[in-house]
Design a protein around this motif. Structure first.
Motif, PDB file in Angstrom:
ATOM      1  N   ASP A 338      -1.571  58.273  70.314  1.00  0.00           N
ATOM      2  CA  ASP A 338      -0.885  57.236  69.496  1.00  0.00           C
ATOM      3  C   ASP A 338      -0.348  57.412  68.179  1.00  0.00           C
ATOM      4  O   ASP A 338       0.762  56.952  67.823  1.00  0.00           O
ATOM      5  CB  ASP A 338      -1.808  56.109  69.516  1.00  0.00           C
ATOM      6  N   PHE A 339      -0.835  58.452  67.428  1.00  0.00           N
ATOM      7  CA  PHE A 339      -0.390  58.678  66.214  1.00  0.00           C
ATOM      8  C   PHE A 339       0.831  59.499  66.111  1.00  0.00           C
ATOM      9  O   PHE A 339       1.379  59.582  64.984  1.00  0.00           O
ATOM     10  CB  PHE A 339      -1.420  59.505  65.324  1.00  0.00           C
ATOM     11  N   PHE A 340       1.423  59.782  67.316  1.00  0.00           N
ATOM     12  CA  PHE A 340       2.809  60.448  67.359  1.00  0.00           C
ATOM     13  C   PHE A 340       3.805  59.478  67.810  1.00  0.00           C
ATOM     14  O   PHE A 340       3.760  58.702  68.734  1.00  0.00           O
ATOM     15  CB  PHE A 340       2.899  61.535  68.376  1.00  0.00           C
ATOM     16  N   THR A 341       4.557  59.118  66.567  1.00  0.00           N
ATOM     17  CA  THR A 341       5.501  57.987  66.733  1.00  0.00           C
ATOM     18  C   THR A 341       6.752  58.650  67.703  1.00  0.00           C
ATOM     19  O   THR A 341       6.906  59.720  68.013  1.00  0.00           O
ATOM     20  CB  THR A 341       6.199  57.748  65.376  1.00  0.00           C
ATOM     21  N   PRO A 342       7.630  57.577  68.267  1.00  0.00           N
ATOM     22  CA  PRO A 342       8.358  58.180  68.887  1.00  0.00           C
ATOM     23  C   PRO A 342       9.438  59.044  68.279  1.00  0.00           C
ATOM     24  O   PRO A 342       9.864  59.874  69.102  1.00  0.00           O
ATOM     25  CB  PRO A 342       9.511  56.676  69.295  1.00  0.00           C
ATOM     26  N   LEU A 343       9.883  58.799  66.889  1.00  0.00           N
ATOM     27  CA  LEU A 343      10.489  59.894  66.238  1.00  0.00           C
ATOM     28  C   LEU A 343       9.799  61.352  66.098  1.00  0.00           C
ATOM     29  O   LEU A 343      10.727  62.237  66.536  1.00  0.00           O
ATOM     30  CB  LEU A 343      10.529  59.400  64.977  1.00  0.00           C
ATOM     31  N   LEU A 344       8.600  61.262  66.212  1.00  0.00           N
ATOM     32  CA  LEU A 344       8.045  62.635  65.936  1.00  0.00           C
ATOM     33  C   LEU A 344       7.947  63.152  67.492  1.00  0.00           C
ATOM     34  O   LEU A 344       8.039  64.380  67.670  1.00  0.00           O
ATOM     35  CB  LEU A 344       6.432  62.332  65.616  1.00  0.00           C
ATOM     36  N   LYS A 345       7.666  62.499  68.471  1.00  0.00           N
ATOM     37  CA  LYS A 345       7.902  62.530  69.868  1.00  0.00           C
ATOM     38  C   LYS A 345       9.173  63.520  70.128  1.00  0.00           C
ATOM     39  O   LYS A 345       9.269  64.564  70.764  1.00  0.00           O
ATOM     40  CB  LYS A 345       7.575  61.649  70.760  1.00  0.00           C
ATOM     41  N   LEU A 346      10.162  63.032  69.659  1.00  0.00           N
ATOM     42  CA  LEU A 346      11.617  63.346  69.760  1.00  0.00           C
ATOM     43  C   LEU A 346      11.715  64.660  68.906  1.00  0.00           C
ATOM     44  O   LEU A 346      12.351  65.617  69.581  1.00  0.00           O
ATOM     45  CB  LEU A 346      12.705  62.394  69.064  1.00  0.00           C
ATOM     46  N   GLY A 347      11.018  64.777  67.815  1.00  0.00           N
ATOM     47  CA  GLY A 347      11.153  65.895  66.990  1.00  0.00           C
ATOM     48  C   GLY A 347      10.272  67.124  67.847  1.00  0.00           C
ATOM     49  O   GLY A 347      10.703  68.317  67.924  1.00  0.00           O
ATOM     50  N   ALA A 348       9.190  66.691  68.539  1.00  0.00           N
ATOM     51  CA  ALA A 348       8.460  67.755  69.281  1.00  0.00           C
ATOM     52  C   ALA A 348       9.397  68.280  70.448  1.00  0.00           C
ATOM     53  O   ALA A 348       9.390  69.463  70.727  1.00  0.00           O
ATOM     54  CB  ALA A 348       7.256  67.180  69.872  1.00  0.00           C
ATOM     55  N   LEU A 349       9.984  67.338  71.033  1.00  0.00           N
ATOM     56  CA  LEU A 349      11.114  67.899  72.154  1.00  0.00           C
ATOM     57  C   LEU A 349      12.133  68.688  71.798  1.00  0.00           C
ATOM     58  O   LEU A 349      12.308  69.633  72.368  1.00  0.00           O
ATOM     59  CB  LEU A 349      11.574  66.447  72.931  1.00  0.00           C
ATOM     60  N   PHE A 350      12.454  68.354  70.395  1.00  0.00           N
ATOM     61  CA  PHE A 350      13.581  69.198  69.826  1.00  0.00           C
ATOM     62  C   PHE A 350      12.902  70.703  69.653  1.00  0.00           C
ATOM     63  O   PHE A 350      13.560  71.793  69.752  1.00  0.00           O
ATOM     64  CB  PHE A 350      14.459  68.582  68.575  1.00  0.00           C
ATOM     65  N   CYS A 351      11.727  70.780  69.172  1.00  0.00           N
ATOM     66  CA  CYS A 351      11.218  72.071  68.817  1.00  0.00           C
ATOM     67  C   CYS A 351      10.983  72.883  69.978  1.00  0.00           C
ATOM     68  O   CYS A 351      11.132  74.216  70.087  1.00  0.00           O
ATOM     69  CB  CYS A 351       9.792  71.707  67.998  1.00  0.00           C
ATOM     70  N   LEU A 352      10.498  72.134  71.154  1.00  0.00           N
ATOM     71  CA  LEU A 352      10.335  72.660  72.420  1.00  0.00           C
ATOM     72  C   LEU A 352      11.672  73.393  72.761  1.00  0.00           C
ATOM     73  O   LEU A 352      11.732  74.569  73.408  1.00  0.00           O
ATOM     74  CB  LEU A 352       9.742  71.822  73.485  1.00  0.00           C
ATOM     75  N   GLY A 353      12.745  72.435  72.734  1.00  0.00           N
ATOM     76  CA  GLY A 353      14.082  72.923  73.089  1.00  0.00           C
ATOM     77  C   GLY A 353      14.439  74.198  72.285  1.00  0.00           C
ATOM     78  O   GLY A 353      15.005  75.327  72.882  1.00  0.00           O
TER      79      GLY A 353
END
Length: 367
Positions: A338-353
């Motif tokens: 839960d503590f990962f906000t949608p913006l942080l999740k988008l950042g995580a996906l960007f880092c994965l990319g």
């Protein structure tokens, strides 16, 4: 009873798949349904294929059994909309399984197969094609569609994008694109022992956990990815390196179809699915772009997948597959916390990319 229903669905799919695989191996050998070694393949001995038949059977039996559990607990009662969706899913998955089995045996042309994938997506959309009304759910909110459709999805910085409100046909187009893309993504990742089945297992498990975390939990919706996870787990016993059989297109295309629809049913969980399957998805996008820029066909087979490049760097099959598993599980956990906000999740996906594209670029220079 809820815990029993969840466990029984998972174990039924697992058990049916495990029981069916040994006779399926014997049938494949007797009929000559084997994948022979070749320049594009990493296996060294003829290996029985069409193992996906067992996955589909295990999934289907477990899902059908779950209908009989509805009488034991009110929280297991599905709405009429859910019954329609699951019926559409089984019809579409059956079509995909039959045509993909024929492709495994007779090697069908690519264009007719793509037409079947689109047709199966339209079957899943179902009555929404002509009845584009959103009906009230149990709480009175107009969210229920007659079919499986992406009516809206959340995107960081833009909040919710209401596809249905913009245009129902936009929602239909997005759903077809998602479902067909998921089928081909899983199929393209099916290049190493245990890769496609394991990533799908992790994705299905994450979707089930996500569904159970909602308030209120969607117990009946969770049964769908749990059935898929159980079937994939049973298959991996025989498919992890060194594999005793492969799933074939009948497996990869079918589980991709089911996984894609599982991310839609019960509220679009597309962001969760994207995080879990991010590695094979980025690999597929890279391949389409790079092959097109080189003047080739994006659909052609080749050894330029990320998993092939990692093998060429000296990693073993198990190491490559465990690398995929680790990233899928890690980013799946990010989707759940839960503590990962949608913006942080988008950042995580960007880092994965960035990570995956960096590996692809580096290995491309080494060739």
């Amino acid at each position: 009873m809820l815990s029993v229903a969840l466990a029984l669905t998972l174990l039924t799919a697992f058990g049916v798949t495990v029981l069916l695989i040994p006779p399926l191996i014997r049938l494949s050998v007797a009929q000559g349904w084997v994948a022979k070694p070749g320049p594009r393949h990493v296996h060294r001995t003829p290996t029985p294929t069409v193992g996906g038949l067992a996955i589909f059977a295990g999934f289907s039996v477990a899902l059908l059994l779950s209908f009989g559990l509805e009488q034991f607990d009110p929280l297991l009662n599905r709405s009429p909309f859910e019954h329609v969706r699951l019926g559409l899913l089984l019809c579409g998955a059956t079509l995909i399984a039959i045509v993909s089995l024929l492709d495994d045996i007779f090697d069908l042309p690519a264009l007719p197969r793509l037409g079947v994938h689109i047709l199966a997506a339209l079957i899943a959309i179902g009555p929404y094609l002509w009845d584009q009304t959103l009906y009230p759910d149990a709480l009175g909110a107009p969210t229920e569609a007659q079919g499986i459709i992406i009516t809206a999805f959340n995107f960081p910085l833009l909040n919710q994008i209401p596809l249905h409100q913009i245009s129902p046909w936009l929602a239909i187009g997005a759903t077809i694109f998602w479902v067909v893309g998921m089928q081909n993504m899983v199929n393209w990742s099916d290049g190493l022992d245990g890769l496609a089945g394991g990533v799908t297992l992790i994705a299905a498990a994450i979707l089930a956990l996500h569904t159970l975390q909602l308030d209120p939990p969607q117990y009946t919706v969770a049964l769908l990815p749990l059935a898929l996870a159980g079937a994939c787990a049973g298959f991996l016993i025989f498919n992890f390196h060194p594999a005793k059989l492969f799933m074939g297109d009948v497996g990869a295309m079918t589980i991709g179809y089911i996984l894609g629809l599982s991310a839609i049913i019960g509220g679009a969980k597309l962001a969760t699915a994207l995080l879990v399957i991010g590695v094979p998805l980025i690999d597929m996008a890279w391949l389409i772009l790079s092959r097109t820029l080189r003047g080739g066909s994006a659909a052609r087979a080749g050894r330029d997948h990320l998993h092939h490049r990692l093998l060429d760097m000296g990693l073993s099959q198990r190491q490559v597959v465990l690398f995929y598993y680790s990233l899928s599980a890690a980013f799946g956990a990010i989707a759940l916390l839960d503590f990962f906000t949608p913006l942080l999740k988008l950042g995580a996906l960007f880092c994965l990319g960035v990570l995956v594209i960096g590996i692809l670029a580096y290995t491309g220079r080494k060739k």
